[in-house]
Motif scaffolding. Structure first.
Motif, short mmCIF file in Angstrom:
data_model
loop_
_atom_site.label_atom_id
_atom_site.label_comp_id
_atom_site.label_asym_id
_atom_site.label_seq_id
_atom_site.Cartn_x
_atom_site.Cartn_y
_atom_site.Cartn_z
N UNK A 23 -27.42 -6.87 -80.16
CA UNK A 23 -27.35 -6.59 -79.62
C UNK A 23 -25.82 -5.17 -79.25
N UNK A 24 -26.87 -3.63 -79.22
CA UNK A 24 -25.96 -2.85 -79.77
C UNK A 24 -25.39 -2.57 -77.83
N UNK A 25 -23.98 -1.17 -78.14
CA UNK A 25 -23.83 -0.70 -77.22
C UNK A 25 -22.91 -0.02 -77.01
N UNK A 26 -22.79 0.90 -76.25
CA UNK A 26 -21.61 2.46 -76.71
C UNK A 26 -21.57 2.90 -75.19
N UNK A 27 -19.84 3.39 -75.41
CA UNK A 27 -18.92 4.23 -74.25
C UNK A 27 -19.94 4.98 -73.83
N UNK A 28 -20.43 6.00 -74.55
CA UNK A 28 -21.28 7.40 -74.25
C UNK A 28 -22.62 7.40 -73.53
N UNK A 40 -31.49 -3.74 -77.71
CA UNK A 40 -31.60 -5.21 -78.23
C UNK A 40 -32.15 -4.39 -79.94
N UNK A 41 -31.22 -3.83 -81.07
CA UNK A 41 -31.95 -3.53 -82.44
C UNK A 41 -33.07 -3.59 -83.43
N UNK A 162 -33.89 -14.93 -78.45
CA UNK A 162 -32.21 -13.65 -78.81
C UNK A 162 -31.68 -13.24 -77.65
N UNK A 163 -32.34 -12.25 -77.25
CA UNK A 163 -31.68 -11.54 -76.24
C UNK A 163 -31.27 -12.71 -74.96
N UNK A 164 -31.74 -14.07 -74.98
CA UNK A 164 -31.56 -14.61 -73.75
C UNK A 164 -30.19 -15.17 -74.18
N UNK A 165 -30.01 -15.18 -75.16
CA UNK A 165 -28.73 -16.01 -76.34
C UNK A 165 -27.42 -15.38 -76.70
#
Length: 325
Positions: A23-28, A40-41, A162-165
């Protein structure tokens, strides 16, 4: 009908075979979306899409004698590769019926995985079901449908577990989960999983403009079909209509659908590469595009977008980057 127990059983059979994608993220991207945005990649899954989950779940659930005789599937590319890879690992023959205008990369990859590829002309109105039927009859193959198949839905539903976890690990218990939606196998599978494991997360389909059959079906209360079989760069999620099995799940558990343009899909592809360093195909970027560019239709201070696939040819990817670099 697919149940949570089936999803959990599929997860057990997939253990050690499928990847637990990040599960990835970016402040941009958070800034553009106007809220916390997680991706979710599933483009990092085996064969480049979530479809490996459903392919493995279906193959592994088959009676060994039926599996030995072989399987057949129809797909524009991602289900094709998922089934081909699962069949190869199980030592089963696989025949895949694909549209002749499917991306060459997907056709070549399916053949490279050991499957026999049979092409049909969807642009001329040929039916994939009609192309597959005589092969099922003459060779005794088992048909594994791309979305209207309970075990396939169960396999795709493992993404929801997986998303739930992962959402809980990030402190996200409320919000929308956007899913690139064709026939609805992944969307309905995730919705079934989250209904039990994370009821505060609401699944919402994301579709390309002109092929928003699920959103229109939600609005009318009955299954609606698309006017044309092709006409968007989001080939991975161009299906005639919601599935007979998936539609009741979608109508019961999902929030309103979101519609994106091809240009927005391209922009999302470029941003995913620039900010997350992942490669998405247009159809696999639809949910991210909805999260980034349709925030006024999304509730909550956090959103999860499922990036469903990364099987994109060079020219399509380069065009997206050149337009939005």
């Amino acid at each position: 009908m697919t149940t949570l127990a089936m999803i959990e059983a599929a997860a057990a059979r997939l253990k050690g075979h499928a990847r637990r994608t990040p599960l990835l993220s970016s402040p941009f991207l958070d800034e553009i979306a106007g809220r916390r945005l997680f991706v979710k990649a599933e483009c990092l899954q085996h064969t480049g899409s979530f479809k490996f989950r459903g392919g493995w779940a279906a193959l592994s659930a088959l009676d060994p004698d039926l599996r030995k005789r072989g399987v057949i599937a129809y797909s524009s590319g991602n289900h094709a590769q998922g089934v081909a890879a699962a069949a190869k690992a199980h030592g089963a023959p696989a025949v895949i019926v694909m549209p002749a205008d499917a991306p060459r990369l997907k056709i070549d990859n399916t053949r490279a995985l050991g499957a026999e590829v049979v092409l049909y002309d969807r642009a001329a109105g040929e039916s994939r079901e009609a192309a597959a039927a005589p092969l099922v009859e003459s060779r005794g193959l088992t048909l594994i449908k791309p979305y209207d198949e309970p075990e396939v839905i169960a396999g795709q539903g493992t993404t929801g577990l997986e998303i739930a976890e992962q959402a809980a690990e990030q402190g996200v218990t409320q919000g929308d989960v956007l899913v690139c939606c064709g026939g609805g196998g992944l969307t309905s599978g995730i919705a079934l999983a989250l209904q039990d494991r994370a009821p505060g997360l609401r699944v919402r389909p994301a579709e390309p403009e002109g092929f928003d059959d699920v959103a229109r079906s939600q609005a009318s209360g009955r299954i609606e079909s698309n006017a044309a079989p092709t006409g968007s760069i989001c080939d991975a999620i161009l299906t005639p209509a919601p599935g007979e099995i998936t539609w009741p799940i979608l109508s019961r558990l999902c929030g309103p659908g979101l519609t994106i343009t091809d240009t927005e899909a391209q922009h999302a592809m470029a941003l995913a590469f620039q900010r997350l360093k992942i490669v998405l195909e247009p159809g696999g970027a639809a949910a991210l595009a909805a999260a980034l560019f349709h925030g006024d239709q999304i509730e909550g201070d956090a959103v999860i977008a499922v990036a469903t696939g990364g099987n994109v040819d060079r020219d399509t990817f380069v065009e997206a980057l050149s337009r939005f670099s």
